[in-house]
Design a protein around this motif. Structure first.
Motif, mmCIF file in Angstrom:
data_model
loop_
_atom_site.group_PDB
_atom_site.id
_atom_site.type_symbol
_atom_site.label_atom_id
_atom_site.label_comp_id
_atom_site.label_asym_id
_atom_site.label_seq_id
_atom_site.Cartn_x
_atom_site.Cartn_y
_atom_site.Cartn_z
ATOM 1 N N GLY A 176 0.833 -1.199 0.000
ATOM 2 C CA GLY A 176 0.000 0.000 0.000
ATOM 3 C C GLY A 176 0.862 1.240 0.000
ATOM 4 N N PHE A 177 0.292 2.344 -0.451
ATOM 5 C CA PHE A 177 1.015 3.618 -0.489
ATOM 6 C C PHE A 177 0.009 4.708 -0.163
ATOM 7 N N THR A 178 0.394 5.634 0.738
ATOM 8 C CA THR A 178 -0.517 6.672 1.207
ATOM 9 C C THR A 178 0.047 8.051 0.927
ATOM 10 N N VAL A 179 -0.781 8.890 0.342
ATOM 11 C CA VAL A 179 -0.443 10.281 0.044
ATOM 12 C C VAL A 179 -1.326 11.186 0.889
ATOM 13 N N CYS A 180 -0.762 12.242 1.428
ATOM 14 C CA CYS A 180 -1.531 13.247 2.170
ATOM 15 C C CYS A 180 -1.431 14.571 1.417
ATOM 16 N N GLU A 181 -2.578 15.184 1.130
ATOM 17 C CA GLU A 181 -2.619 16.454 0.419
ATOM 18 C C GLU A 181 -3.228 17.517 1.317
ATOM 19 N N THR A 182 -2.590 18.687 1.350
ATOM 20 C CA THR A 182 -3.057 19.733 2.266
ATOM 21 C C THR A 182 -4.153 20.620 1.686
ATOM 22 N N GLY A 183 -4.416 20.557 0.381
ATOM 23 C CA GLY A 183 -5.495 21.350 -0.203
ATOM 24 C C GLY A 183 -6.082 20.627 -1.394
ATOM 25 N N PHE A 184 -7.262 20.029 -1.245
ATOM 26 C CA PHE A 184 -7.820 19.172 -2.303
ATOM 27 C C PHE A 184 -8.309 19.974 -3.506
ATOM 28 N N ASN A 199 -5.107 16.858 -8.586
ATOM 29 C CA ASN A 199 -3.941 16.108 -8.124
ATOM 30 C C ASN A 199 -4.316 14.654 -7.822
ATOM 31 N N PHE A 200 -5.475 14.471 -7.214
ATOM 32 C CA PHE A 200 -5.935 13.106 -6.945
ATOM 33 C C PHE A 200 -6.161 12.345 -8.241
ATOM 34 N N LEU A 201 -6.795 12.981 -9.215
ATOM 35 C CA LEU A 201 -7.065 12.308 -10.479
ATOM 36 C C LEU A 201 -5.772 11.948 -11.203
ATOM 37 N N ARG A 205 -2.555 -1.312 -3.189
ATOM 38 C CA ARG A 205 -3.584 -0.365 -2.776
ATOM 39 C C ARG A 205 -2.975 1.042 -2.749
ATOM 40 N N LEU A 206 -3.819 2.031 -3.013
ATOM 41 C CA LEU A 206 -3.402 3.428 -3.008
ATOM 42 C C LEU A 206 -4.400 4.221 -2.180
ATOM 43 N N HIS A 207 -3.880 5.050 -1.272
ATOM 44 C CA HIS A 207 -4.736 5.857 -0.411
ATOM 45 C C HIS A 207 -4.326 7.322 -0.508
ATOM 46 N N MET A 208 -5.314 8.190 -0.503
ATOM 47 C CA MET A 208 -5.042 9.612 -0.343
ATOM 48 C C MET A 208 -5.898 10.151 0.793
ATOM 49 N N VAL A 209 -5.274 10.941 1.668
ATOM 50 C CA VAL A 209 -5.974 11.730 2.682
ATOM 51 C C VAL A 209 -5.819 13.188 2.262
ATOM 52 N N ALA A 210 -6.927 13.900 2.125
ATOM 53 C CA ALA A 210 -6.862 15.268 1.615
ATOM 54 C C ALA A 210 -7.703 16.198 2.471
ATOM 55 N N PHE A 211 -7.142 17.359 2.789
ATOM 56 C CA PHE A 211 -7.831 18.373 3.574
ATOM 57 C C PHE A 211 -8.452 19.408 2.638
ATOM 58 N N GLU A 212 -9.623 19.896 3.029
ATOM 59 C CA GLU A 212 -10.234 20.980 2.272
ATOM 60 C C GLU A 212 -11.152 21.778 3.189
ATOM 61 N N VAL A 258 -8.403 1.734 -4.340
ATOM 62 C CA VAL A 258 -8.056 3.153 -4.236
ATOM 63 C C VAL A 258 -9.055 3.807 -3.295
ATOM 64 N N THR A 259 -8.562 4.474 -2.259
ATOM 65 C CA THR A 259 -9.446 5.170 -1.331
ATOM 66 C C THR A 259 -9.048 6.637 -1.256
ATOM 67 N N LEU A 260 -10.063 7.466 -1.071
ATOM 68 C CA LEU A 260 -9.873 8.904 -0.866
ATOM 69 C C LEU A 260 -10.584 9.277 0.422
ATOM 70 N N THR A 261 -9.831 9.734 1.407
ATOM 71 C CA THR A 261 -10.391 10.169 2.673
ATOM 72 C C THR A 261 -10.344 11.688 2.710
ATOM 73 N N LEU A 262 -11.513 12.306 2.589
ATOM 74 C CA LEU A 262 -11.615 13.759 2.568
ATOM 75 C C LEU A 262 -11.867 14.276 3.974
ATOM 76 N N ALA A 263 -11.094 15.253 4.386
ATOM 77 C CA ALA A 263 -11.267 15.901 5.692
ATOM 78 C C ALA A 263 -11.761 17.318 5.429
ATOM 79 N N PHE A 264 -13.062 17.541 5.634
ATOM 80 C CA PHE A 264 -13.666 18.838 5.366
ATOM 81 C C PHE A 264 -13.626 19.696 6.626
ATOM 82 N N GLY A 265 -12.888 20.787 6.552
ATOM 83 C CA GLY A 265 -12.744 21.698 7.674
ATOM 84 C C GLY A 265 -11.348 22.302 7.638
#
Length: 623
Positions: A59-67, A72-74, A89-96, A145-152
């Motif tokens: 697995g590989f996880t990417v964290c993005e500070t501004g979705f 970038n995710f696409l 597996r590929l994961h992204m955690v992204a803040f917005e 592939v998972t995208l975990t969006l953190a809204f706030g």
């Protein structure tokens, strides 16, 4: 209002004079003028050594500070799809902090992408969540592939994300326009999340940002920028920092003890990740769904509170997870998103609910106030009061749901009773013993998901004061009643308030419910029918006797609710007993917690970013 609550402020659609998407709030553009995809490929993928660094990885996880708009995710997803040596597996955690609505995202994003990315973008738009604060888990490629969006706001939510990130895409608005995205506090949290050897990349070369990254623990350098831009910033975590490689996912079947919604949700979530499980409960001798045999229908409805407390946030997450996780099941088992109207009792409660809705500023496509006429139109018959309408209200048939969850994937069910759980002699796992003293199953990973049976199976070596809250768990009996009403009183949505009245299934409406403390057994009774009819009389606006006349010869369903103080579930690992997990105390919200608990446990065992915030995980942790 709780100091932790922040109303979510959506993004506004705007463009600068040359047509680049921009934020009026910050006065800055969303991506480089050379194009979002060119920036994604050169700065963020190239600056983090991708795709090379994920090759051969589980697995590989990417964290993005501004979705932002998600380009970038696409680009990341497309690069992963096109790499035959990609990680499994590929994961992204992204803040917005200011997400776009689904309609705005579609209108801006789809018009600006090349044909090769439109298919991925449409999948993103289709799964885009309502604009609610907190965490949202999206899944693609069958969950690979998972995208975990953190809204706030990022500085608040970065403290609450639990993940192990291999790479960081630092893509906030410029430090002059949005300094919150470049603070020492934020970079400190990113280092907390970082895996050993983690990398970071950004188009920003401001000296203060580079110093802040260095102070946080990154080795910072410059690289060739995009196009005519001379430089960009790349960084690698210092060798003495970072989260170590976690243990590999279990290879042997996970042992789950329990036969109801809790066990079924866990087995299903594990199975979707290819993880086998052995589920043990004597109820399986009567069939996979026998724990809810004859339970025609139940409702799953979120709730709101003025300060958006733990229970409100958890029910919101649980309802969304169930809706997403179970929609692929057979029609008889999948949730029916019909909506819920929750009526108020009087003017005072109406005032309180309206004030709560105003304070929360939640989107009207998720929750809204409806007056009596609007509520009546939704229901299909007249009611005297207005109430709150939840679009996510769901009608679920528990028996076929459990059968489907346990009947799919690598799940083995045993109709036996576990009377004792012990460490194996080698001390490397657990053994479950039956009444005759024989070992029924063994595993390094065990989940106790048997409601009131859980305290009796806790290991003897745990001191009595450990898990004191769980040891005080108590049971409440309760029943629902079945009615065959006149067709006009078969509601089109779930009706809630004091009691509940559900849309009909094959002409039968379920009404509920009762709560009976200190009961000897859970059973359907005449007294229970009378209590339910009394509640429904005020809810539906009909005489109690008329409702009793519709009752189906005293038929209904009865069961137990396992409850601890605070009315939150207990989900998580027992820290003092490695390999042991709990999933119990679901109370009257078994459907709400089932899929959520399954994904919490499965995500943890498979080294994925967690689908919940850390404060919520602490609130439900065994203690």
């Amino acid at each position: 209002m709780s100091f932790q609550f922040e109303p979510l402020v959506p993004a506004c659609v705007a463009f600068d004079r040359v047509g680049t998407p921009m934020s009026p709030l910050y006065g800055d553009i969303y991506h480089a003028r050379q194009g979002a995809l060119a920036q994604a490929e050169h700065v963020f993928l190239g600056g983090n050594g991708l795709p090379q660094r994920w090759r051969g990885r589980a697995g590989f996880t990417v964290c993005e500070t501004g979705f932002g708009l998600g380009q970038n995710f696409l680009a990341l997803w497309q690069a992963w799809r096109g790499d035959p040596q990609r990680s499994r597996r590929l994961h992204m955690v992204a803040f917005e902090a200011h997400p776009f609505s689904r309609a705005d995202l579609a209108s801006v994003l789809l018009a600006r992408l090349p044909e090769g990315l439109l298919g991925l973008a449409r999948q993103l738009v289709d799964q885009w969540p309502p604009l609610l604060p907190g965490m949202h888990r999206l899944e693609f490629e069958g969950g690979a592939v998972t995208l975990t969006l953190a809204f706030g706001t990022v500085n608040r939510l970065a403290r609450l994300v639990q993940a192990r990130a291999d790479a960081f895409f630092l893509d906030g608005f410029s430090p002059l326009k949005n300094p919150e995205m470049w603070t020492p506090a934020l970079f400190g949290q990113l280092v907390r999340m970082a895996a050993q050897g983690a990398t970071a990349a950004t188009w920003c070369t401001a000296a203060e940002v580079r110093r802040t990254m260095s102070d946080a623990g990154f080795l910072v350098s410059k690289a060739q920028g995009l196009g005519k831009t001379r430089d960009m910033t790349v960084a690698t975590l210092r060798p003495n920092l970072g989260r170590e490689e976690p243990p590999a996912a279990p290879r042997e079947p996970v042992l789950i003890i329990g036969g109801g919604l809790a066990a079924a949700g866990i087995a299903h979530s594990l199975g979707l990740r290819g993880q086998a499980s052995t589920v043990i409960d004597p109820v399986f001798a009567q069939g996979l769904g026998a724990s809810h045999r004859g339970h025609i229908a139940a409702a799953l409805t979120p709730l709101i509170s003025r300060d958006d407390d733990f229970r409100a946030r958890l029910t919101r997450s649980g309802g969304r997870r169930a809706l997403q996780r179970w929609q692929g099941l057979a029609e008889i088992a999948r949730p029916r998103p019909c909506g819920t109207v929750e009526l108020v009792q009087d003017a005072e409660e109406e005032r309180e609910r309206r004030q709560t809705l105003a304070a929360l500023s939640f989107p009207a496509d998720w929750v809204q106030w409806q007056d009596a006429d609007e509520a009546s139109a939704r229901l299909g018959f007249n009611v005297a009061q207005g109430g709150v309408y939840f679009a996510d209200g769901q009608l679920i048939r528990p028996e076929p749901l459990i059968e489907a969850l346990l009947g799919e994937g690598p799940v083995r069910c045993l109709g036996s009773r576990v009377v004792r759980l012990e460490r194996s002699r080698a001390g490397e796992g657990w053994q479950a013993f039956g009444p005759d003293g024989a070992v029924l199953a063994s595993s390094h990973t065990v989940v106790l998901a048997g409601a009131m049976q859980v305290p009796a199976l806790l290991p003897e070596f745990l001191p009595s004061h450990e898990l004191s809250k769980l040891r005080a768990m108590h049971a409440l009996a309760g029943q629902v009643s079945y009615f065959s009403p006149e067709a006009v009183y078969d509601p089109q949505v779930v009706l809630g308030g004091i009691g509940y009245w559900l849309p009909g299934v094959d002409g039968v409406c379920v009404g509920g419910s009762t709560y009976v403390p200190n009961a000897i057994q859970a059973q359907v009774s005449a007294q229970g029918h009378a209590d339910i009819a009394r509640k429904l009389s005020g809810l539906v606006g009909l005489p109690q006797q008329q409702l009793l006349d519709w009752a189906k010869k005293g038929l209904g369903w009865a069961g137990w609710r396992a409850v601890v103080s605070g009315r939150l579930p207990v989900i998580g690992p027992v820290r003092q007993a490695p390999g042991l997990w709990l999933a119990c105390a679901y109370g009257s919200r078994g459907l709400t917690w089932s899929a959520l608990a399954g994904d919490i446990i499965a995500a943890s065992l498979h080294q994925e970013p967690m689908p919940l915030e850390r404060d919520l995980l602490r609130a439900i942790a065994p203690r």
